[in-house]
Design a protein around this motif. Structure first.
Motif, short mmCIF file in Angstrom:
data_model
loop_
_atom_site.label_atom_id
_atom_site.label_comp_id
_atom_site.label_asym_id
_atom_site.label_seq_id
_atom_site.Cartn_x
_atom_site.Cartn_y
_atom_site.Cartn_z
N GLU A 114 33.26 39.75 44.50
CA GLU A 114 34.65 39.45 44.86
C GLU A 114 35.19 40.43 45.90
O GLU A 114 36.34 40.32 46.31
N GLY A 115 34.38 41.42 46.29
CA GLY A 115 34.82 42.38 47.28
C GLY A 115 35.73 43.46 46.73
O GLY A 115 36.51 44.06 47.47
N ILE A 116 35.63 43.72 45.44
CA ILE A 116 36.47 44.73 44.80
C ILE A 116 35.58 45.91 44.39
O ILE A 116 34.46 45.73 43.93
N ASN A 117 36.09 47.12 44.57
CA ASN A 117 35.30 48.31 44.25
C ASN A 117 35.55 48.84 42.85
O ASN A 117 34.99 49.85 42.45
N LYS A 118 36.41 48.17 42.10
CA LYS A 118 36.78 48.63 40.77
C LYS A 118 36.58 47.50 39.76
O LYS A 118 36.99 46.36 40.01
N ILE A 119 35.95 47.83 38.63
CA ILE A 119 35.77 46.83 37.57
C ILE A 119 37.09 46.65 36.84
O ILE A 119 37.72 47.62 36.41
N GLU A 120 37.49 45.40 36.71
CA GLU A 120 38.74 45.07 36.02
C GLU A 120 38.42 44.34 34.73
O GLU A 120 37.31 43.81 34.56
N PRO A 121 39.36 44.27 33.81
CA PRO A 121 39.11 43.58 32.54
C PRO A 121 38.65 42.13 32.72
O PRO A 121 37.84 41.63 31.93
N THR A 122 39.13 41.47 33.75
CA THR A 122 38.73 40.08 33.96
C THR A 122 37.24 39.97 34.26
O THR A 122 36.60 38.98 33.90
N HIS A 123 36.67 40.99 34.92
CA HIS A 123 35.23 40.98 35.19
C HIS A 123 34.45 41.07 33.88
O HIS A 123 33.44 40.38 33.70
N LEU A 124 34.92 41.91 32.97
CA LEU A 124 34.26 42.02 31.66
C LEU A 124 34.41 40.73 30.86
O LEU A 124 33.47 40.31 30.18
#
Length: 99
Positions: free
Chosen positions: A78-88
């Motif tokens: 997704e082009g994001i450098n930080k894992i967010e809760p939605t990814h989990l």
């Protein structure tokens, strides 16, 4: 070997789960089955073998590592450098099936 979870911490978590489960079972009034002379399931303490605790720690370490790696792949796509809760949340169903 990679750093793993502290066996004392995992044992403390197991003890909390076991005590809550025992409290729940007392509320249900489960029929007590005699195991030996004067020993019942309710009166025996639940313990964990040290090698079982080490294996549990390693399994938990592998599970968390795999979850982070899969979530990082989704975040990177997704082009994001930080894992967010939605990814989990997105990787969790398949992760649970795989373990």
């Amino acid at each position: 070997m990679d750093a793993t979870f502290d066996p004392d911490l995992i044992h403390a978590i197991f003890k909390i789960v076991w005590s809550r489960r025992a409290e729940r079972n007392e509320e249900i009034d489960v029929v007590d089955i005699e195991v030996g002379t004067g020993t019942s399931k309710k009166s025996r303490p639940t313990t964990a073998n040290p090698s079982a605790l080490r294996v549990s720690c390693e399994l938990l370490r592998l599970f968390v590592t795999e979850a982070i790696e899969r979530a990082a792949i989704i975040a990177e796509a997704e082009g994001i450098n930080k894992i967010e809760p939605t990814h989990l949340e997105r990787i969790l169903p398949q992760l649970l099936l795989d373990f």
